[in-house]
Design a protein around this motif. Structure first.
Motif, PDB file in Angstrom:
ATOM      1  N   UNK A 113      29.998   7.470  12.514  1.00 13.68           N
ATOM      2  CA  UNK A 113      31.295   7.963  12.971  1.00 13.68           C
ATOM      3  C   UNK A 113      32.055   6.876  13.723  1.00 13.68           C
ATOM      4  N   UNK A 114      31.337   6.187  14.611  1.00  6.12           N
ATOM      5  CA  UNK A 114      31.951   5.140  15.420  1.00  6.12           C
ATOM      6  C   UNK A 114      32.521   4.021  14.541  1.00  6.12           C
ATOM      7  N   UNK A 115      31.759   3.635  13.508  1.00  8.76           N
ATOM      8  CA  UNK A 115      32.154   2.496  12.678  1.00  8.76           C
ATOM      9  C   UNK A 115      33.302   2.831  11.733  1.00  8.76           C
ATOM     10  N   UNK A 116      33.471   4.114  11.397  1.00 12.90           N
ATOM     11  CA  UNK A 116      34.430   4.469  10.345  1.00 12.90           C
ATOM     12  C   UNK A 116      35.616   5.294  10.808  1.00 12.90           C
ATOM     13  N   UNK A 117      35.564   5.836  12.026  1.00 10.88           N
ATOM     14  CA  UNK A 117      36.623   6.742  12.473  1.00 10.88           C
ATOM     15  C   UNK A 117      37.990   6.059  12.500  1.00 10.88           C
ATOM     16  N   UNK A 118      37.996   4.751  12.784  1.00 12.68           N
ATOM     17  CA  UNK A 118      39.273   4.025  12.861  1.00 12.68           C
ATOM     18  C   UNK A 118      40.009   4.015  11.514  1.00 12.68           C
ATOM     19  N   UNK A 119      39.271   4.199  10.422  1.00 11.25           N
ATOM     20  CA  UNK A 119      39.897   4.191   9.091  1.00 11.25           C
ATOM     21  C   UNK A 119      40.363   5.572   8.654  1.00 11.25           C
ATOM     22  N   UNK A 120      39.983   6.602   9.394  1.00 12.92           N
ATOM     23  CA  UNK A 120      40.267   7.981   8.972  1.00 12.92           C
ATOM     24  C   UNK A 120      41.655   8.407   9.454  1.00 12.92           C
ATOM     25  N   UNK A 135      44.799  10.834  10.508  1.00 16.56           N
ATOM     26  CA  UNK A 135      44.869  12.169  11.115  1.00 16.56           C
ATOM     27  C   UNK A 135      44.997  13.253  10.046  1.00 16.56           C
ATOM     28  N   UNK A 136      44.277  14.358  10.267  1.00 14.26           N
ATOM     29  CA  UNK A 136      44.323  15.455   9.311  1.00 14.26           C
ATOM     30  C   UNK A 136      43.248  15.394   8.252  1.00 14.26           C
ATOM     31  N   UNK A 137      42.538  14.265   8.178  1.00  9.70           N
ATOM     32  CA  UNK A 137      41.498  14.118   7.154  1.00  9.70           C
ATOM     33  C   UNK A 137      40.300  15.011   7.468  1.00  9.70           C
ATOM     34  N   UNK A 138      39.493  15.275   6.447  1.00 12.49           N
ATOM     35  CA  UNK A 138      38.275  16.072   6.618  1.00 12.49           C
ATOM     36  C   UNK A 138      37.141  15.181   7.092  1.00 12.49           C
ATOM     37  N   UNK A 187      23.750   8.797  20.538  1.00  9.69           N
ATOM     38  CA  UNK A 187      25.091   8.550  21.075  1.00  9.69           C
ATOM     39  C   UNK A 187      25.120   7.254  21.868  1.00  9.69           C
ATOM     40  N   UNK A 188      24.045   7.012  22.634  1.00  8.20           N
ATOM     41  CA  UNK A 188      23.976   5.785  23.433  1.00  8.20           C
ATOM     42  C   UNK A 188      23.895   4.563  22.540  1.00  8.20           C
ATOM     43  N   UNK A 189      23.060   4.616  21.487  1.00 12.44           N
ATOM     44  CA  UNK A 189      22.963   3.492  20.553  1.00 12.44           C
ATOM     45  C   UNK A 189      24.310   3.184  19.901  1.00 12.44           C
ATOM     46  N   UNK A 190      25.053   4.228  19.610  1.00 11.08           N
ATOM     47  CA  UNK A 190      26.347   4.052  18.939  1.00 11.08           C
ATOM     48  C   UNK A 190      27.430   3.570  19.892  1.00 11.08           C
ATOM     49  N   UNK A 191      27.167   3.631  21.204  1.00 14.86           N
ATOM     50  CA  UNK A 191      28.158   3.167  22.175  1.00 14.86           C
ATOM     51  C   UNK A 191      29.073   4.246  22.679  1.00 14.86           C
ATOM     52  N   UNK A 192      28.677   5.510  22.493  1.00 15.46           N
ATOM     53  CA  UNK A 192      29.489   6.615  22.998  1.00 15.46           C
ATOM     54  C   UNK A 192      29.042   6.986  24.419  1.00 15.46           C
ATOM     55  N   UNK A 193      29.992   7.064  25.336  1.00 16.43           N
ATOM     56  CA  UNK A 193      29.680   7.517  26.696  1.00 16.43           C
ATOM     57  C   UNK A 193      29.639   9.039  26.762  1.00 16.43           C
ATOM     58  N   UNK A 194      30.348   9.699  25.843  1.00 19.50           N
ATOM     59  CA  UNK A 194      30.354  11.171  25.787  1.00 19.50           C
ATOM     60  C   UNK A 194      30.269  11.598  24.329  1.00 19.50           C
ATOM     61  N   UNK A 195      29.908  12.852  24.120  1.00 17.39           N
ATOM     62  CA  UNK A 195      29.754  13.351  22.754  1.00 17.39           C
ATOM     63  C   UNK A 195      31.132  13.521  22.107  1.00 17.39           C
ATOM     64  N   UNK A 196      31.437  12.773  21.061  1.00 14.82           N
ATOM     65  CA  UNK A 196      32.765  12.896  20.427  1.00 14.82           C
ATOM     66  C   UNK A 196      32.985  14.255  19.768  1.00 14.82           C
ATOM     67  N   UNK A 197      31.915  15.006  19.538  1.00 16.51           N
ATOM     68  CA  UNK A 197      32.079  16.333  18.924  1.00 16.51           C
ATOM     69  C   UNK A 197      32.660  17.335  19.911  1.00 16.51           C
ATOM     70  N   UNK A 198      32.594  17.014  21.215  1.00 14.61           N
ATOM     71  CA  UNK A 198      33.044  17.983  22.222  1.00 14.61           C
ATOM     72  C   UNK A 198      34.087  17.441  23.189  1.00 14.61           C
ATOM     73  N   UNK A 199      34.346  16.127  23.168  1.00  9.76           N
ATOM     74  CA  UNK A 199      35.247  15.576  24.196  1.00  9.76           C
ATOM     75  C   UNK A 199      36.694  15.431  23.727  1.00  9.76           C
ATOM     76  N   UNK A 247      40.007  15.768  17.716  1.00  3.22           N
ATOM     77  CA  UNK A 247      40.989  16.861  17.662  1.00  3.22           C
ATOM     78  C   UNK A 247      41.985  16.710  16.519  1.00  3.22           C
ATOM     79  N   UNK A 248      42.211  15.487  16.065  1.00  2.00           N
ATOM     80  CA  UNK A 248      43.209  15.256  15.012  1.00  2.00           C
ATOM     81  C   UNK A 248      42.639  15.398  13.606  1.00  2.00           C
ATOM     82  N   UNK A 249      41.390  15.828  13.518  1.00  2.00           N
ATOM     83  CA  UNK A 249      40.760  15.916  12.198  1.00  2.00           C
ATOM     84  C   UNK A 249      40.256  17.332  11.943  1.00  2.00           C
ATOM     85  N   UNK A 250      40.041  17.629  10.662  1.00  2.00           N
ATOM     86  CA  UNK A 250      39.386  18.889  10.290  1.00  2.00           C
ATOM     87  C   UNK A 250      37.894  18.621  10.248  1.00  2.00           C
ATOM     88  N   UNK A 251      37.189  19.080  11.285  1.00  2.00           N
ATOM     89  CA  UNK A 251      35.777  18.737  11.454  1.00  2.00           C
ATOM     90  C   UNK A 251      34.892  19.865  10.924  1.00  2.00           C
TER      91      UNK A 251
END
Length: 628
Positions: free
Chosen positions: A96-103, A105-108, A121-133, A137-141
């Protein structure tokens, strides 16, 4: 079919871009390739972009270890793997971290929620869970507990139960994702189940586990409330004929096999494995029934030396490599120029310099192919424009090599090598006759009678005769020392060296009379800007031109297959336009050649990011140049 499915909306789309992303060990390349096979079987036009790390054991769970596969399919002809995904399947936080920049808004976005643990999440470099923070919000998850559902499905399958452990069951989660995507886009599934049975024929329990996961993913789509719609992309209208999905390296391998048949010469590949060229060795080694001999040498130098030796012995000698290998082969390529023997040097370009970016694409070996040898050592250069075109480019390179008795560079790149598209199989009647005739009789009357002069040239092509060693009366000397024109004796005469240098150059220059003129796509005839490209930039340039023309602007496009020599009408084409734009995945190598040979002040647009151009990016550049 359940009542729920009958009530679900199905939308018709004209095109879709799907990207699978996960750890290198998650099987994303296999998943993407199989989804591509399903799509090809359905009849869509398609283009793919595999993207994976060079390391065999890339750091798991981190963005650096992410492997991705993008597929663009449509109901009409398309030219690129797409600029941005409409759907991203992310198997873990790193993906998710590596590819989200290419997605956009509005994409699935389909995420494997089981992988979103604190450690991952820590290995990926996320300080918080992107599924809840709120990050998404701009995507259809679509949140799918993909790993646990796969394990449960595998262990519940009657033909699997007890025969695979939890780890083996978990490895099938890529097939769950494939099953879900196959349901979402109405892909045919029979081919995938047959593929899995064949692939794991020696481990039927593994095949059964993967099939169970695949079916579970498909059935999950049918029963879940997460997806309110499914999508259909109708088959594309394509020219009548038999098609198959093909990658650039496989097409190039088939082109080499065809060249052997067309020239009636045994094909000999002398090579050393190197990414991204190794697939050609793997493929050619499967075709001994066509007289193909493959030799994996101890290094690059031995590989090209063996290939040149095979040419001397009457074979179609081929060596495959990438940029670092070309550097090592340069002395032998110069020897081939001096010997004036056919030799195909296949360079699948990758990011450089040195080891560089082995799995990323680039076009930065053009000047190396042009000038990377000592002395005046001209070598023709041929470049394919698409994965399927690698077949035709290989045949063309063999034609030039055997007709003009010269080494020829075939410049493909990583984007073409690993990318795939539908390929219309040619008929035998559509292929040229390249039959080679060896010299069998003396060709000069000497003071003591008939002699063989190995450098007595064909007056039209300036090619020297090709005599197979052992032919009675045609014994002759070879080696890197300069030869006397005609007799082939060693010569240090200054005037002879000057003449031989000019003859070798004139032979290559003369090929311009024997290649197709440079074609220009200028639909309106009102363009003042010409976009000139070579190699794998064809698709993005053509797609960019379509976008610009759709806005009512005028632009012309020309694409070079032959880079040395250039087609005879190149100067005329270039001077027919006010501006010439040359997009390249280097810092301006073709632009340098165009400026120096034709004195045309071409405009460059260059990137060396290891990735192909995007159509939208080039369209923007084109508009700027047109409106200046």
């Amino acid at each position: 079919m359940s009542e729920q499915v009958r009530e679900r909306e199905t939308r018709r789309l004209d095109r879709v871009v799907v990207r699978f992303a996960g750890d290198s060990g998650d099987g994303m390349q296999l998943t993407g390739e199989q989804f591509t096979s399903e799509t090809a079987a359905f009849g869509n036009d398609l283009s793919t972009l595999p993207d994976f790390p060079a390391e065999i054991r890339a750091p798991a769970g981190t963005p650096a270890g992410v492997s991705g596969f993008q597929l663009h399919f449509s109901d009409h002809d398309i030219l690129t793997p797409g600029d941005a995904p409409d759907v991203l399947v992310a198997m873990n936080p790193a993906a998710l971290k590596a590819n989200l920049k290419d997605l956009p808004p509005g994409a699935d976005l389909i995420v494997n929620t089981d992988a979103f643990t604190g450690g991952n999440l820590k290995k990926a470099g996320y300080a918080a869970d992107p599924l809840t923070d709120g990050t998404l919000d701009n995507y259809t998850v679509h949140r799918v507990p993909l790993t646990s559902m796969t394990i449960n499905a595998v262990h519940a399958a009657e033909d699997v139960a007890g025969s695979v452990n939890k780890k083996e069951a978990e490895r099938a989660k890529n097939m769950f994702a494939l099953g879900l995507m196959s349901w979402l886009y109405h892909r045919p599934t029979g081919g995938t189940e047959g593929f899995l049975k064949k692939k794991f024929a020696k481990r039927p329990e593994i095949a059964a586990a993967n099939i169970a996961a695949f079916r579970a993913g498909f059935n999950y789509g049918e029963t879940t409330e997460s997806f309110s719609v499914t999508y259909e992309v109708a088959p594309a209208r394509m020219r009548q004929g038999t098609y198959r999905r093909i990658t650039g390296n496989i097409a190039l391998s088939y082109g080499l096999i065809a060249a052997g048949e067309l020239t009636k010469l045994p094909l000999f590949l002398g090579t050393y494995p190197i990414t991204p060229a190794s697939d050609i060795l793997h493929e050619l080694s499967k075709h001994k029934q066509f007289g193909i001999r493959t030799f994996q040498a101890e290094d690059e130098i031995a590989g090209v030396g063996a290939a040149l030796g095979a040419s001397f012995g009457g074979s179609l000698g081929v060596t495959t490599t990438s940029g670092p290998g070309v550097a090592l082969k340069s002395e032998t390529i110069g020897l081939a120029v001096s010997l004036e023997l056919p030799l195909l040097i296949v360079d699948i370009q990758r990011g450089g310099p040195s080891t560089g970016l082995p799995t990323k694409t680039e076009q930065a070996d053009l000047l190396q192919a042009m000038f990377g040898r000592n002395g005046e050592a001209p070598v023709p250069i041929v470049a394919p424009r698409s994965p399927g075109d690698c077949f035709d480019a290989a045949v063309e390179a063999a034609r030039i090599a055997t007709k003009y008795r010269t080494p020829v560079f075939l410049l493909s790149d990583g984007y073409l090598a690993n990318g795939s598209e539908p390929w219309l199989l040619p008929t035998r009647e559509e292929l040229p006759d390249l039959t080679v005739t060896f010299t069998t009789e003396p060709n000069h009357e000497g003071p003591k009678g008939p002699e063989f002069w190995p450098y007595q040239r064909d007056p039209e092509t300036l090619a020297r005769p090709w005599a197979v060693p052992g032919t009675p009366g045609l014994e002759h000397r070879i080696g890197g020392l300069e030869k006397a024109d005609g007799s082939g004796n060693i010569s240090y005469d200054p005037a002879n060296h000057d003449r031989m240098v000019r003859l070798r150059q004139a032979k290559i220059d003369g090929i311009a009379r024997d290649i197709a003129p440079l074609e220009v796509d200028d639909p309106s005839g009102m363009a003042s800007v010409l976009v000139l490209g070579w190699g794998s930039t064809f698709g993005p340039i053509a797609a960019g031109c379509r976008r610009v023309r759709a806005k009512g602007l005028h632009v012309a496009q020309a694409h070079l297959r032959h880079l040395n020599p250039f087609p005879a009408n190149t100067a005329e084409v270039l001077r027919s336009y006010d501006k010439v734009l040359i997009p390249e995945m280097n810092l301006g190598q073709l632009r340098t050649l165009i400026r120096s040979q034709f004195l045309v002040d071409a405009i460059g647009y260059n990137q060396v990011r290891g990735l192909p151009f995007k159509a939208a990016e080039l369209a923007g550049v084109l508009e700027d140049v047109i409106n200046q």
